[in-house]
Design a protein around this motif. Structure first.
Motif, PDB file in Angstrom:
ATOM      1  N   LEU A   1     -81.940 -86.633 -78.719  1.00 45.78           N
ATOM      2  CA  LEU A   1     -83.269 -87.174 -78.991  1.00 45.78           C
ATOM      3  C   LEU A   1     -84.337 -86.438 -78.193  1.00 45.78           C
ATOM      4  CD1 LEU A   1     -84.844 -89.357 -80.528  1.00 45.78           C
ATOM      5  CD2 LEU A   1     -84.468 -90.881 -78.585  1.00 45.78           C
ATOM      6  N   ALA A   2     -84.062 -86.179 -76.918  1.00 48.72           N
ATOM      7  CA  ALA A   2     -85.036 -85.471 -76.073  1.00 48.72           C
ATOM      8  C   ALA A   2     -85.305 -84.059 -76.599  1.00 48.72           C
ATOM      9  CB  ALA A   2     -84.542 -85.418 -74.630  1.00 48.72           C
ATOM     10  N   ASP A   3     -84.290 -83.417 -77.158  1.00 51.88           N
ATOM     11  CA  ASP A   3     -84.495 -82.096 -77.748  1.00 51.88           C
ATOM     12  C   ASP A   3     -85.470 -82.154 -78.910  1.00 51.88           C
ATOM     13  OD1 ASP A   3     -82.744 -80.908 -75.978  1.00 51.88           O
ATOM     14  OD2 ASP A   3     -81.055 -80.865 -77.391  1.00 51.88           O
ATOM     15  N   ARG A   4     -85.531 -83.267 -79.586  1.00 57.11           N
ATOM     16  CA  ARG A   4     -86.390 -83.389 -80.765  1.00 57.11           C
ATOM     17  C   ARG A   4     -87.791 -83.911 -80.446  1.00 57.11           C
ATOM     18  NH1 ARG A   4     -81.546 -83.170 -82.532  1.00 57.11           N
ATOM     19  NH2 ARG A   4     -80.838 -82.824 -84.641  1.00 57.11           N
ATOM     20  N   ILE A   5     -87.884 -84.895 -79.540  1.00 64.46           N
ATOM     21  CA  ILE A   5     -89.191 -85.536 -79.313  1.00 64.46           C
ATOM     22  C   ILE A   5     -89.705 -85.372 -77.890  1.00 64.46           C
ATOM     23  CG2 ILE A   5     -88.762 -87.231 -81.140  1.00 64.46           C
ATOM     24  CD1 ILE A   5     -88.361 -89.337 -78.902  1.00 64.46           C
ATOM     25  N   GLY A   6     -88.935 -84.770 -77.015  1.00 63.07           N
ATOM     26  CA  GLY A   6     -89.355 -84.594 -75.625  1.00 63.07           C
ATOM     27  C   GLY A   6     -88.781 -85.666 -74.717  1.00 63.07           C
ATOM     28  N   GLY A   7     -88.667 -85.315 -73.458  1.00 65.09           N
ATOM     29  CA  GLY A   7     -88.045 -86.205 -72.489  1.00 65.09           C
ATOM     30  C   GLY A   7     -88.823 -87.469 -72.218  1.00 65.09           C
ATOM     31  N   LEU A   8     -90.131 -87.369 -72.069  1.00 67.70           N
ATOM     32  CA  LEU A   8     -90.926 -88.548 -71.710  1.00 67.70           C
ATOM     33  C   LEU A   8     -90.927 -89.583 -72.832  1.00 67.70           C
ATOM     34  CD1 LEU A   8     -92.418 -89.584 -69.287  1.00 67.70           C
ATOM     35  CD2 LEU A   8     -94.507 -88.522 -70.150  1.00 67.70           C
ATOM     36  N   ARG A   9     -91.028 -89.127 -74.069  1.00 65.92           N
ATOM     37  CA  ARG A   9     -90.950 -90.069 -75.197  1.00 65.92           C
ATOM     38  C   ARG A   9     -89.555 -90.694 -75.284  1.00 65.92           C
ATOM     39  NH1 ARG A   9     -94.282 -86.023 -78.381  1.00 65.92           N
ATOM     40  NH2 ARG A   9     -96.363 -86.910 -78.290  1.00 65.92           N
ATOM     41  N   THR A  10     -88.534 -89.913 -74.954  1.00 63.22           N
ATOM     42  CA  THR A  10     -87.174 -90.448 -74.954  1.00 63.22           C
ATOM     43  C   THR A  10     -87.024 -91.515 -73.874  1.00 63.22           C
ATOM     44  OG1 THR A  10     -86.327 -88.345 -75.787  1.00 63.22           O
ATOM     45  CG2 THR A  10     -84.732 -89.827 -74.768  1.00 63.22           C
ATOM     46  N   ILE A  11     -87.610 -91.270 -72.709  1.00 60.37           N
ATOM     47  CA  ILE A  11     -87.584 -92.289 -71.647  1.00 60.37           C
ATOM     48  C   ILE A  11     -88.317 -93.545 -72.101  1.00 60.37           C
ATOM     49  CG2 ILE A  11     -88.493 -92.862 -69.358  1.00 60.37           C
ATOM     50  CD1 ILE A  11     -87.634 -90.091 -68.449  1.00 60.37           C
ATOM     51  N   LEU A  12     -89.413 -93.381 -72.817  1.00 60.25           N
ATOM     52  CA  LEU A  12     -90.144 -94.546 -73.322  1.00 60.25           C
ATOM     53  C   LEU A  12     -89.248 -95.374 -74.247  1.00 60.25           C
ATOM     54  CD1 LEU A  12     -92.760 -96.182 -73.644  1.00 60.25           C
ATOM     55  CD2 LEU A  12     -93.316 -94.684 -75.571  1.00 60.25           C
ATOM     56  N   ILE A  13     -88.571 -94.718 -75.170  1.00 59.86           N
ATOM     57  CA  ILE A  13     -87.684 -95.428 -76.087  1.00 59.86           C
ATOM     58  C   ILE A  13     -86.555 -96.118 -75.318  1.00 59.86           C
ATOM     59  CG2 ILE A  13     -85.975 -95.098 -77.931  1.00 59.86           C
ATOM     60  CD1 ILE A  13     -87.911 -92.875 -78.996  1.00 59.86           C
ATOM     61  N   GLY A  14     -85.958 -95.409 -74.372  1.00 58.23           N
ATOM     62  CA  GLY A  14     -84.888 -95.997 -73.570  1.00 58.23           C
ATOM     63  C   GLY A  14     -85.369 -97.157 -72.727  1.00 58.23           C
ATOM     64  N   SER A  15     -86.561 -97.042 -72.169  1.00 62.19           N
ATOM     65  CA  SER A  15     -87.104 -98.119 -71.333  1.00 62.19           C
ATOM     66  C   SER A  15     -87.413 -99.361 -72.151  1.00 62.19           C
ATOM     67  CB  SER A  15     -88.368 -97.637 -70.612  1.00 62.19           C
ATOM     68  OG  SER A  15     -88.051 -96.614 -69.706  1.00 62.19           O
ATOM     69  N   ILE A  16     -87.951 -99.161 -73.348  1.00 64.01           N
ATOM     70  CA  ILE A  16     -88.191-100.304 -74.241  1.00 64.01           C
ATOM     71  C   ILE A  16     -86.856-100.956 -74.594  1.00 64.01           C
ATOM     72  CG2 ILE A  16     -88.929-100.973 -76.570  1.00 64.01           C
ATOM     73  CD1 ILE A  16     -91.125 -98.760 -76.303  1.00 64.01           C
ATOM     74  N   GLY A  17     -85.878-100.122 -74.935  1.00 64.90           N
ATOM     75  CA  GLY A  17     -84.559-100.646 -75.272  1.00 64.90           C
ATOM     76  C   GLY A  17     -83.912-101.367 -74.106  1.00 64.90           C
ATOM     77  N   GLN A  18     -84.072-100.815 -72.913  1.00 67.68           N
ATOM     78  CA  GLN A  18     -83.470-101.443 -71.737  1.00 67.68           C
ATOM     79  C   GLN A  18     -84.105-102.801 -71.458  1.00 67.68           C
ATOM     80  OE1 GLN A  18     -82.122 -99.196 -68.147  1.00 67.68           O
ATOM     81  NE2 GLN A  18     -83.872-100.231 -67.213  1.00 67.68           N
ATOM     82  N   ALA A  19     -85.425-102.883 -71.533  1.00 67.25           N
ATOM     83  CA  ALA A  19     -86.101-104.168 -71.302  1.00 67.25           C
ATOM     84  C   ALA A  19     -85.689-105.185 -72.367  1.00 67.25           C
ATOM     85  CB  ALA A  19     -87.613-103.977 -71.297  1.00 67.25           C
ATOM     86  N   ALA A  20     -85.638-104.741 -73.618  1.00 68.65           N
ATOM     87  CA  ALA A  20     -85.285-105.656 -74.713  1.00 68.65           C
ATOM     88  C   ALA A  20     -83.847-106.140 -74.589  1.00 68.65           C
ATOM     89  CB  ALA A  20     -85.502-104.966 -76.062  1.00 68.65           C
ATOM     90  N   THR A  21     -82.933-105.221 -74.320  1.00 65.46           N
ATOM     91  CA  THR A  21     -81.529-105.621 -74.259  1.00 65.46           C
ATOM     92  C   THR A  21     -81.214-106.406 -72.988  1.00 65.46           C
ATOM     93  OG1 THR A  21     -80.881-103.453 -73.369  1.00 65.46           O
ATOM     94  CG2 THR A  21     -80.731-103.763 -75.758  1.00 65.46           C
ATOM     95  N   LEU A  22     -81.901-106.113 -71.905  1.00 67.48           N
ATOM     96  CA  LEU A  22     -81.717-106.913 -70.691  1.00 67.48           C
ATOM     97  C   LEU A  22     -82.163-108.351 -70.936  1.00 67.48           C
ATOM     98  CD1 LEU A  22     -80.889-107.036 -67.729  1.00 67.48           C
ATOM     99  CD2 LEU A  22     -83.177-106.245 -67.123  1.00 67.48           C
ATOM    100  N   SER A  23     -83.222-108.513 -71.717  1.00 62.74           N
ATOM    101  CA  SER A  23     -83.698-109.869 -72.003  1.00 62.74           C
ATOM    102  C   SER A  23     -82.690-110.659 -72.835  1.00 62.74           C
ATOM    103  CB  SER A  23     -85.059-109.829 -72.699  1.00 62.74           C
ATOM    104  OG  SER A  23     -84.931-109.334 -74.015  1.00 62.74           O
TER     105      SER A  23
END
Length: 174
Positions: free
Chosen positions: A41-63
């Motif tokens: 994913l980072a190869d396609r959209i960049g690392g920072l956007r990938t971190i954003l997606i992962g962080s959203i996913g982490q917050a959502a799944t932790l909840s």
């Protein structure tokens, strides 16, 4: 936090330690797969956007751990959390390379990984402390979600701060 407390949470909900271990295994398997997926994913959209997606996913799944108390739901939540969190730490190194000059990347990655490791250790400790004070993992997981939302604010701030610079670089290149 779930890596440290998932088994105890499962036991508190009335499941055996073996079921908690299965949940943890699913979480870690999801983390393994996530490391590969985040790289693609980072190869396609960049690392920072990938971190954003992962962080959203982490917050959502932790909840999810706040609300779900059934065995199947906990298995799925553990897997989903593993998929969301697993690639985050490895993606930080990619972002360091994207944002800093080559001569500074090495020491910056060291600092980033040190702070990330201390944050993860602190999260596990804080989760236990909140559990001890409140007597509930639900409140501990909620505390983790709040910290994840703080992380999202930082990532979004970086994205918005860097967007004008990236646009200016592209217009100069044309």
């Amino acid at each position: 936090m779930p890596i440290v407390h998932l088994m105890s949470h499962a036991i508190d909900l009335g499941f055996s330690a073996a079921r908690g271990a299965e949940m943890l295994s699913l979480l870690l398997a999801g983390g393994f797969v996530s490391r590969l997926g985040f790289g693609l994913l980072a190869d396609r959209i960049g690392g920072l956007r990938t971190i954003l997606i992962g962080s959203i996913g982490q917050a959502a799944t932790l909840s999810l751990f706040i609300w779900i108390d059934g065995l199947t739901g906990l298995y799925l939540s553990a897997l989903a959390f593993g998929l969301a969190f697993g690639g985050l730490v490895t993606t930080y190194s990619l972002v360091a390379r994207e944002l800093f000059p080559l001569g500074e990347v090495g020491w910056r990655i060291g600092v980033i990984l040190l702070c990330g490791t201390l944050g993860m250790a602190g999260g596990g400790y804080l989760g236990g402390l909140v559990y001890d004070l409140a007597g509930s993992y639900r409140i501990a997981f909620l505390t983790g979600v709040i910290f994840n939302l703080g992380n999202l604010v930082i990532v979004l701030g970086l994205l918005f701060r860097l967007r004008p610079a990236a646009s200016a670089d592209l217009s100069r290149a044309s």
